[in-house]
Motif scaffolding. Structure first.
Motif, PDB file in Angstrom:
ATOM      1  N   THR A 174       0.844  -1.203   0.000  1.00 55.59           N
ATOM      2  CA  THR A 174       0.000   0.000   0.000  1.00 55.59           C
ATOM      3  C   THR A 174       0.874   1.246   0.000  1.00 55.59           C
ATOM      4  N   ILE A 175       0.525   2.171  -0.862  1.00 58.75           N
ATOM      5  CA  ILE A 175       1.224   3.445  -0.979  1.00 58.75           C
ATOM      6  C   ILE A 175       0.235   4.570  -0.673  1.00 58.75           C
ATOM      7  N   VAL A 176       0.677   5.544   0.090  1.00 63.79           N
ATOM      8  CA  VAL A 176      -0.135   6.732   0.373  1.00 63.79           C
ATOM      9  C   VAL A 176       0.633   7.967  -0.070  1.00 63.79           C
ATOM     10  N   VAL A 177      -0.010   8.801  -0.865  1.00 67.30           N
ATOM     11  CA  VAL A 177       0.597  10.067  -1.278  1.00 67.30           C
ATOM     12  C   VAL A 177      -0.306  11.211  -0.816  1.00 67.30           C
ATOM     13  N   THR A 178       0.303  12.374  -0.603  1.00 66.09           N
ATOM     14  CA  THR A 178      -0.434  13.571  -0.204  1.00 66.09           C
ATOM     15  C   THR A 178      -0.269  14.637  -1.273  1.00 66.09           C
ATOM     16  N   ALA A 179      -1.394  15.131  -1.759  1.00 70.14           N
ATOM     17  CA  ALA A 179      -1.388  16.213  -2.747  1.00 70.14           C
ATOM     18  C   ALA A 179      -1.807  17.508  -2.054  1.00 70.14           C
ATOM     19  N   ARG A 180      -1.233  18.618  -2.486  1.00 69.76           N
ATOM     20  CA  ARG A 180      -1.577  19.931  -1.923  1.00 69.76           C
ATOM     21  C   ARG A 180      -1.892  20.912  -3.047  1.00 69.76           C
ATOM     22  N   ASN A 181      -2.806  21.831  -2.741  1.00 70.42           N
ATOM     23  CA  ASN A 181      -3.086  22.891  -3.700  1.00 70.42           C
ATOM     24  C   ASN A 181      -2.093  24.040  -3.493  1.00 70.42           C
ATOM     25  N   SER A 182      -2.303  25.148  -4.176  1.00 70.29           N
ATOM     26  CA  SER A 182      -1.316  26.231  -4.160  1.00 70.29           C
ATOM     27  C   SER A 182      -1.209  26.939  -2.817  1.00 70.29           C
ATOM     28  N   VAL A 183      -2.182  26.730  -1.904  1.00 66.89           N
ATOM     29  CA  VAL A 183      -2.080  27.327  -0.564  1.00 66.89           C
ATOM     30  C   VAL A 183      -1.780  26.276   0.497  1.00 66.89           C
ATOM     31  N   GLY A 184      -1.423  25.069   0.048  1.00 68.02           N
ATOM     32  CA  GLY A 184      -0.956  24.042   0.978  1.00 68.02           C
ATOM     33  C   GLY A 184      -2.017  23.160   1.591  1.00 68.02           C
ATOM     34  N   GLU A 185      -3.267  23.265   1.152  1.00 73.50           N
ATOM     35  CA  GLU A 185      -4.320  22.416   1.716  1.00 73.50           C
ATOM     36  C   GLU A 185      -4.166  21.002   1.156  1.00 73.50           C
ATOM     37  N   PRO A 186      -4.179  19.976   2.049  1.00 71.49           N
ATOM     38  CA  PRO A 186      -3.843  18.622   1.606  1.00 71.49           C
ATOM     39  C   PRO A 186      -5.044  17.717   1.344  1.00 71.49           C
ATOM     40  N   VAL A 187      -4.789  16.699   0.550  1.00 69.28           N
ATOM     41  CA  VAL A 187      -5.703  15.576   0.382  1.00 69.28           C
ATOM     42  C   VAL A 187      -4.824  14.344   0.166  1.00 69.28           C
ATOM     43  N   THR A 188      -5.253  13.201   0.682  1.00 66.99           N
ATOM     44  CA  THR A 188      -4.443  11.992   0.531  1.00 66.99           C
ATOM     45  C   THR A 188      -5.090  11.021  -0.444  1.00 66.99           C
ATOM     46  N   ALA A 189      -4.250  10.216  -1.058  1.00 65.68           N
ATOM     47  CA  ALA A 189      -4.720   9.169  -1.966  1.00 65.68           C
ATOM     48  C   ALA A 189      -3.911   7.910  -1.672  1.00 65.68           C
ATOM     49  N   SER A 190      -4.586   6.769  -1.671  1.00 65.04           N
ATOM     50  CA  SER A 190      -3.889   5.517  -1.407  1.00 65.04           C
ATOM     51  C   SER A 190      -4.196   4.512  -2.515  1.00 65.04           C
ATOM     52  N   PHE A 191      -3.258   3.616  -2.727  1.00 63.12           N
ATOM     53  CA  PHE A 191      -3.430   2.577  -3.737  1.00 63.12           C
ATOM     54  C   PHE A 191      -2.464   1.434  -3.423  1.00 63.12           C
ATOM     55  N   THR A 192      -2.739   0.275  -3.990  1.00 61.50           N
ATOM     56  CA  THR A 192      -1.799  -0.837  -3.868  1.00 61.50           C
ATOM     57  C   THR A 192      -1.069  -1.003  -5.192  1.00 61.50           C
ATOM     58  N   ILE A 193       0.182  -1.421  -5.089  1.00 62.10           N
ATOM     59  CA  ILE A 193       0.995  -1.608  -6.273  1.00 62.10           C
ATOM     60  C   ILE A 193       1.811  -2.882  -6.108  1.00 62.10           C
ATOM     61  N   GLU A 194       1.944  -3.625  -7.195  1.00 61.76           N
ATOM     62  CA  GLU A 194       2.769  -4.824  -7.151  1.00 61.76           C
ATOM     63  C   GLU A 194       3.465  -5.013  -8.488  1.00 61.76           C
ATOM     64  N   VAL A 195       4.561  -5.734  -8.446  1.00 58.82           N
ATOM     65  CA  VAL A 195       5.318  -6.034  -9.660  1.00 58.82           C
ATOM     66  C   VAL A 195       5.376  -7.548  -9.802  1.00 58.82           C
ATOM     67  N   THR A 196       4.898  -8.041 -10.938  1.00 63.09           N
ATOM     68  CA  THR A 196       4.851  -9.493 -11.176  1.00 63.09           C
ATOM     69  C   THR A 196       5.912  -9.892 -12.192  1.00 63.09           C
ATOM     70  N   ASP A 197       6.176 -11.191 -12.241  1.00 63.66           N
ATOM     71  CA  ASP A 197       7.059 -11.714 -13.269  1.00 63.66           C
ATOM     72  C   ASP A 197       6.367 -11.549 -14.610  1.00 63.66           C
ATOM     73  N   ARG A 198       7.120 -11.515 -15.654  1.00 64.18           N
ATOM     74  CA  ARG A 198       6.515 -11.305 -16.975  1.00 64.18           C
ATOM     75  C   ARG A 198       5.568 -12.445 -17.316  1.00 64.18           C
ATOM     76  N   ILE A 199       4.355 -12.079 -17.669  1.00 64.38           N
ATOM     77  CA  ILE A 199       3.365 -13.101 -18.044  1.00 64.38           C
ATOM     78  C   ILE A 199       3.075 -13.081 -19.538  1.00 64.38           C
ATOM     79  N   CYS A 200       3.583 -12.074 -20.219  1.00 65.06           N
ATOM     80  CA  CYS A 200       3.427 -11.992 -21.669  1.00 65.06           C
ATOM     81  C   CYS A 200       4.739 -11.513 -22.275  1.00 65.06           C
ATOM     82  N   PRO A 201       5.109 -11.936 -23.459  1.00 62.11           N
ATOM     83  CA  PRO A 201       4.347 -12.893 -24.276  1.00 62.11           C
ATOM     84  C   PRO A 201       4.560 -14.334 -23.822  1.00 62.11           C
ATOM     85  N   ILE A 202       3.610 -15.196 -24.144  1.00 61.83           N
ATOM     86  CA  ILE A 202       3.723 -16.620 -23.850  1.00 61.83           C
ATOM     87  C   ILE A 202       4.400 -17.315 -25.031  1.00 61.83           C
TER      88      ILE A 202
END
Length: 207
Positions: A174-202
């Motif tokens: 899980t990754i969490v990032v914080t974004a801010r507008n030009s006056v510094g007000e924040p909002v957070t966003a989270s997502f999951t990320i993974e890296v797999t072995d190559r599955i294509c091409p077969i």
């Protein structure tokens, strides 16, 4: 004034008469705090004090009002601001006989930023990645606030885009990032990320 009867004057008295112009002096004011966001509908009425004003305007030579805001003949400042600003403005009222001014402070802030990602994000090892946020509005800066991106990936701190080439298979995290507008007000966003072995091409073959 002389008072008389049949035999002549009885007494003399002096009366002072003052004619007052109740239209003057003019006094008026505006609310002390006027904070809005770009795109809001703004309406700031003038509160009358004494006198009678029949016209209001921005004092010539003073700081211009935020873009698209205007002053009505009754003193109300209204409109939908299209930019971001913070200043004190001087409004003048008059009635042809006398005039007066009042200051009004108006701050127009940017909207609260939005930043979201599609999740989960699944990448292939040793394959170039370019992950663009699903939504991004009024974002001035982005920072990683929780988690670590897989090796080979970096976060663009202006756009929130994740780019690079992941170099190792990585379990979902899980990754969490914080974004801010030009006056510094924040909002957070989270997502999951993974890296797999190559599955294509077969590739496969038969004898």
């Amino acid at each position: 004034i002389t008072i008389n009867n049949a035999t002549g004057p009885i007494t003399n008295t002096t009366v002072n008469i003052q004619i007052v112009d109740r239209n003057c002096p003019i006094t008026f004011s505006y609310p002390a705090s006027n904070v809005f966001r770009r795109g809001d509908q703004v309406s700031i009425p003038a509160t009358p004090g004494s006198g009678v004003a029949n016209a209001f305007q921005l004092l010539p030579g003073s700081t211009p009002l935020p873009a698209t805001l205007t002053v009505s003949s009754g003193g109300t400042i209204s409109g939908i601001p299209s930019g971001v600003s913070s200043a004190t403005y001087t409004i003048q009222a008059n009635n042809g006989t006398c005039s007066a001014t009042a200051n009004v402070s108006i701050q127009v802030k940017p909207p609260i930023p939005t930043l979201t990602y599609s999740t989960p994000i699944v990448l292939e090892v040793n394959q170039a990645a370019n992950v663009v946020p699903l939504t991004s509005t009024d974002v001035a800066s982005v920072e990683l606030t929780s988690g670590v991106l897989p090796n080979g990936l970096t976060l663009n701190t202006t756009t929130g885009t994740i780019t690079g080439t992941p170099t190792a298979v990585t379990a979902a995290r899980t990754i969490v990032v914080t974004a801010r507008n030009s006056v510094g007000e924040p909002v957070t966003a989270s997502f999951t990320i993974e890296v797999t072995d190559r599955i294509c091409p077969i590739t496969f073959s038969y004898p």
